[in-house]
Design an enzyme around this catalytic site. Structure first.
Site, PDB file in Angstrom:
ATOM      1  N   CYS A 103       0.871  -1.176   0.000  1.00 31.17           N
ATOM      2  CA  CYS A 103       0.000   0.000   0.000  1.00 31.17           C
ATOM      3  C   CYS A 103       0.905   1.223   0.000  1.00 31.17           C
ATOM      4  O   CYS A 103       1.563   1.515   1.003  1.00 31.17           O
ATOM      5  CB  CYS A 103      -0.928   0.027   1.207  1.00 31.17           C
ATOM      6  SG  CYS A 103      -1.921   1.547   1.268  1.00 31.17           S
ATOM      7  N   MET A 317      -4.457   4.921  -5.633  1.00 31.88           N
ATOM      8  CA  MET A 317      -3.564   4.134  -4.811  1.00 31.88           C
ATOM      9  C   MET A 317      -2.131   4.635  -5.043  1.00 31.88           C
ATOM     10  O   MET A 317      -1.744   4.935  -6.176  1.00 31.88           O
ATOM     11  CB  MET A 317      -3.650   2.657  -5.186  1.00 31.88           C
ATOM     12  CG  MET A 317      -5.071   2.085  -5.114  1.00 31.88           C
ATOM     13  SD  MET A 317      -6.097   2.471  -6.554  1.00 31.88           S
ATOM     14  CE  MET A 317      -5.529   1.232  -7.714  1.00 31.88           C
TER      15      MET A 317
END
Length: 395
Positions: A103, A317
């Protein structure tokens, strides 16, 4: 006989446009300090998954891909690194945690947590200035550098840096993803696993599309918005409320994953929902963001919309932004073409919440494209610090 709850030291943090529950590895119950079903069961219960209601009412998750995340940190086992960072993307309605990727957004919070929790040597933390935290990303075996501001010996979280997709300003944290495409491991270990900048991706029952398949930051499938019936200005409700569209995207993603060599059969895609990502690109166009902010075509180089865990992401993202910046720097990719077909060391793109700028330096060496680093700015903030509680028999 009922089993009482146990409490585990934890920190709830926002990093970039995501948030998650952070743990130090040695604070977890001993049986959950190693990978496997026990750890997964514990973290699923922390988040509140699986939740057939899709609300995460009985857990710390936020019922979106951006807010259903867990992070486990420890002093690094790698030389010249400070902290090992392991990321788990928790499914909302299934008993599943995907450990296959990073992430990028939460990376901004990793450096802050590491400093505040004794994972960075005291002599490396200035009284005032920038602390350079060397992060080993354990999911994908990459080095990431976080430049964390320090004031009076402590992490500075407040500031005037604004990030589209985040409501309030905070302190800027610059993130460097080093060699984001080197030794990608899966898909042959190459930045372009098929050897092509653009492929013809055949998806039975849906069509054949031009696609750029790239391993940089996170494995990503880029297609042209126009080829799949979109403009690139869509907001979440235009896609997330359309079950047929989401099913088409998932099918395209599955066939792209096979072509990238990440899976051998499309049936395996369900077991790695976090990777690869699928995104669609278009040339610049003005639009109104989800916060009613006007985004002008003159202020961006291209439009990008990306899906995460089966839904259109509300912003972008961080790892996909690395892929965007890398692909934009390489002439001939769909991303570069959408951005005007010129060589770039940085690109500004429009996403549903606004805009983001990411830099990447790519060069052609012996016929192979390489990228040494990708750079972007994020912010991070501790939301809550203390203990998380779960039933003692949940794992």
């Amino acid at each position: 006989m009922t089993t009482p709850q146990i409490k585990i030291p934890a920190t709830y943090m926002r990093g970039g446009t995501s948030k998650g529950v952070f743990f130090k590895l040695n604070d977890l119950p001993t049986v959950a300090q190693v990978p496997g079903k026990v750890r997964d069961n514990l973290l699923l219960r922390v988040i509140g998954s699986p939740d057939p209601y899709g609300k995460h009412t009985d857990g710390m998750g936020g019922a979106t891909s951006s807010t259903s995340k867990t992070v486990i940190l420890s002093k690094s086992s790698k030389q010249d690194h400070d902290v090992d960072y392991l990321f788990g993307q928790v499914a909302i309605d299934k008993p599943f945690i995907d450990w296959s990727g990073n992430c990028g957004n939460l990376t901004a919070a990793v450096g802050s947590f590491a400093i505040s929790n004794g994972l960075v040597a005291a002599e490396r933390i200035p009284q005032n200035g920038i602390c350079t935290v060397r992060i080993w990303q354990a999911n994908i075996h990459k080095t990431i550098i976080a430049h964390v501001p320090i004031t009076n010996g402590e992490v500075q979280e407040t500031g005037d840096f604004e990030l589209d997709g985040v409501t309030f300003p905070a302190a800027e944290v610059a993130i460097e993803f080093l060699n984001p495409a080197a030794d990608a491991g899966e898909g042959g270990g190459a930045m372009f696993p098929t050897g092509n900048l653009v492929d013809e991706l055949e998806v039975p029952g849906i069509g054949t599309f031009k696609a750029t398949l790239i391993n940089a930051g996170i494995p990503t499938i880029f297609v042209n918005a126009a080829d799949i019936g979109y403009t690139g200005t869509e907001l979440q409700e235009a896609i997330n409320g359309d079950d047929a569209a989401l099913a088409r995207f998932e099918t395209i993603r599955a066939y792209g994953a096979v072509k990238m060599g990440l899976i051998s059969d499309i049936s395996q895609a369900v077991a790695r929902a976090h990777t690869p990502k699928i995104a669609f690109v278009a040339p610049p166009q003005s639009y109104v963001s989800s916060s009613a902010k006007q985004v002008n075509a003159n202020d961006i180089d291209l439009l990008v919309r990306a899906l995460s865990m089966g839904k259109l992401h509300h912003a972008m993202m961080g790892t996909a932004a690395v892929a965007i910046g890398t692909a934009a720097a390489i002439p001939g990719t769909l991303v570069n073409i959408a951005a005007g077909s010129i060589a770039r060391e940085a690109v500004s793109f429009g996403h549903p919440s606004g805009t983001l700028r990411v830099g990447a330096a790519a060069e052609l060496i012996n016929g192979q494209w390489t990228v040494t680093k990708a750079i972007m700015s994020r912010s991070a903030r501790v939301l809550m610090d203390g203990w998380v509680k779960v039933p003692g028999d949940c794992f």
